[in-house]
Design a protein around this motif. Sequence first.
Motif, short mmCIF file in Angstrom:
data_model
loop_
_atom_site.label_atom_id
_atom_site.label_comp_id
_atom_site.label_asym_id
_atom_site.label_seq_id
_atom_site.Cartn_x
_atom_site.Cartn_y
_atom_site.Cartn_z
N ASP A 184 11.43 35.07 -24.38
CA ASP A 184 10.46 35.28 -23.32
C ASP A 184 9.63 34.03 -23.04
N ARG A 185 9.38 33.79 -21.77
CA ARG A 185 8.53 32.69 -21.32
C ARG A 185 8.25 32.91 -19.84
N PRO A 186 7.21 32.33 -19.31
CA PRO A 186 6.98 32.41 -17.86
C PRO A 186 7.95 31.52 -17.13
N VAL A 187 8.39 31.94 -15.95
CA VAL A 187 9.34 31.16 -15.16
C VAL A 187 9.06 31.39 -13.69
N GLU A 188 9.34 30.39 -12.89
CA GLU A 188 9.18 30.50 -11.44
C GLU A 188 10.54 30.76 -10.83
N LEU A 189 10.68 31.89 -10.15
CA LEU A 189 11.96 32.29 -9.56
C LEU A 189 11.87 32.30 -8.04
#
Length: 366
Positions: free
Chosen positions: A160-165
């Motif tokens: 898990d990690r933040p990501v820009e999609l």
Amino acid sequence: MRVVLTGAAGFLGWHTRVRMHAQGEHEVVAVTRDEWADLHALVRNADAVLHVAGVNRGSDDEVEAGNVRLAEDVAAAVRAAGHPVRVVYANSIQDGNGTAYGTGKASGAGVLGALRTEGHTVVDVRLPNLFGEHGRPRYNSFVATFVHAVAAGDVPQVADRPVELLHVQDAAQVLLDALTTDAERLDPHGSEVGVQETLDLLREFEESYSSGEFPDLSTPFRVALFNTYRAALFPTGYPLPLQPHADARGTFVETVRSRGGEGQSSISTTVPGVTRGEHYHLTKIERFAVVQGRATIALRRMFHDEVVEFEVSGEAPCAVDMPTGWAHNITNTGDDVLLTQFWSHELFRPDAPDTFPHPVAQEVGA
């Protein structure tokens, strides 16, 4: 504008080509591996190049050198054209991050950027992580990997990690905007989500859709992710059986259940031998539910040749949900009037109908 599109058969390239076809503003020259040797001749008569082709798998040397070589080939073709050419480079936010891919994309940006000093326009588009329909698992993005795992009932591993999609159709629009912008660089932004959050949404979609319901489609990101998920189910997951309930009065069939968002239904009658449809959508979710008569529903993915057909009948009510980027139609193949319900996830808007005419039966590659 005559536009050469490199990587036209790839993930981003195909979506960009479909969007350009829908808008109809430019003449598109599609370049795949098969046409790469003809790049000089194709660019010679072009006004612009959308350089989407790239290398993102292989050894580190293959990835880095491959992206540089592709940029060098494009630059050489532009120089040989003998007139100013606008170049739009599908770069990445990984540019210069120290990975082989990031280093290769950064070097490619340098190769193409040098064209500015020679009278050419170059626009560097830094794209975040892309997702969308027909992405390849373990290749294009973690979303594609998750989508196919959830569709197959598997449990993917999550870091898990933040990501820009950013949905690939939105990325395609930014590339098209770059054909007319005065800026040298564009930095489109997507949705900030977590990796686990994305998987949880896909599981929510699977739970709803497998039980006969459309999930909550109340945000653009949910719609885009659901379109991505259901593309992985097509065509083997269709048609979807509908459960008729009969008593002395007749039969009742529930054709659509939706958990959230807009929705619009319509009913059509079609006389024997007549075909309806012959169009495709970029984002719209559309359901065909045959409740009386007999019909053939036919679909073809844009710029592909194979036609997928479903034989459907009101005697065994069922529904087919049209995947985005696929031309589709329905033909009454029976002797009586065909009764079909059409449902879409959004209200029809005449100023933005998201419906683009195109025949299912078409010349090869069109």
